[in-house]
Motif scaffolding. Sequence first.
Motif, PDB file in Angstrom:
ATOM      1  N   ALA A 171      -0.296   1.360  -4.268  1.00 44.41           N
ATOM      2  CA  ALA A 171       0.361   0.488  -3.267  1.00 44.41           C
ATOM      3  C   ALA A 171       0.401   1.120  -1.755  1.00 44.41           C
ATOM      4  O   ALA A 171       0.383   0.501  -0.700  1.00 44.41           O
ATOM      5  CB  ALA A 171       1.636  -0.005  -3.804  1.00 44.41           C
ATOM      6  N   GLY A 205      -1.234  -0.027   1.393  1.00 39.89           N
ATOM      7  CA  GLY A 205      -0.489  -0.137   2.517  1.00 39.89           C
ATOM      8  C   GLY A 205      -0.662   0.420   3.784  1.00 39.89           C
ATOM      9  O   GLY A 205      -0.836  -0.031   4.823  1.00 39.89           O
ATOM     10  N   THR A 209      -5.360  -7.827   2.468  1.00 37.24           N
ATOM     11  CA  THR A 209      -4.032  -8.184   2.564  1.00 37.24           C
ATOM     12  C   THR A 209      -3.752  -8.734   1.145  1.00 37.24           C
ATOM     13  O   THR A 209      -2.614  -8.319   0.631  1.00 37.24           O
ATOM     14  CB  THR A 209      -3.781  -9.503   3.302  1.00 37.24           C
ATOM     15  N   THR A 229      -3.471  -5.711  -1.156  1.00 34.86           N
ATOM     16  CA  THR A 229      -2.190  -4.865  -0.756  1.00 34.86           C
ATOM     17  C   THR A 229      -0.947  -5.616  -1.264  1.00 34.86           C
ATOM     18  O   THR A 229      -0.195  -4.639  -1.895  1.00 34.86           O
ATOM     19  CB  THR A 229      -2.090  -4.836   0.578  1.00 34.86           C
ATOM     20  N   LEU A 231       1.551  -4.094  -4.182  1.00 37.06           N
ATOM     21  CA  LEU A 231       2.903  -3.688  -3.675  1.00 37.06           C
ATOM     22  C   LEU A 231       3.739  -4.429  -4.530  1.00 37.06           C
ATOM     23  O   LEU A 231       4.900  -3.831  -5.117  1.00 37.06           O
ATOM     24  CB  LEU A 231       3.083  -4.213  -2.218  1.00 37.06           C
TER      25      LEU A 231
END
Length: 157
Positions: A20, A24, A132, A135, A139
């Motif tokens: 993550a 990120g 995105t 990610t 996360l």
Amino acid sequence: MRTRVRHVQGAALLASGLLAGAFGYGAANVVPTFAAVPLDVRLTFHTAMMKVNEPVMQTAMALAILSSFGLAVVSRGLPRRLAIGAGALTLTSLLVTVFGNVPLHAHIRQWAAGSVAEGYAEILQRWETFHTIRTLTALAAFVLIVAIAVYTRPATR
């Protein structure tokens, strides 16, 4: 048995956190930098970065998937369900990468070596959208593993 659960939990926490964090960092720093530099610089950097990132990120994704599902195997109840969710989310990150980002890398490599095709901006935007998505799924997986570590007690099997 409890020690084994804690070790697997620690491995899952580390692997999912690194994944993550790496994604990120890319979303927060690399992608905006791509937008701020001339296209030829972006393509050159992107191509060079892919050579280094591919084995590192594939390894990070594999470790996060294996450790999350491993945690599901050694856990019970809510921690097991959360670990399965984390493993599925991390697997989603891998699938988005393999079927979304990686095929677009071929275009980027060609452009860096020669001329940029018409419609390149749309393809670069698709790469960013896939980034995105992967990610956010990485996360979310990390958040689930943190929730296991913080809010649940490891059960002995």
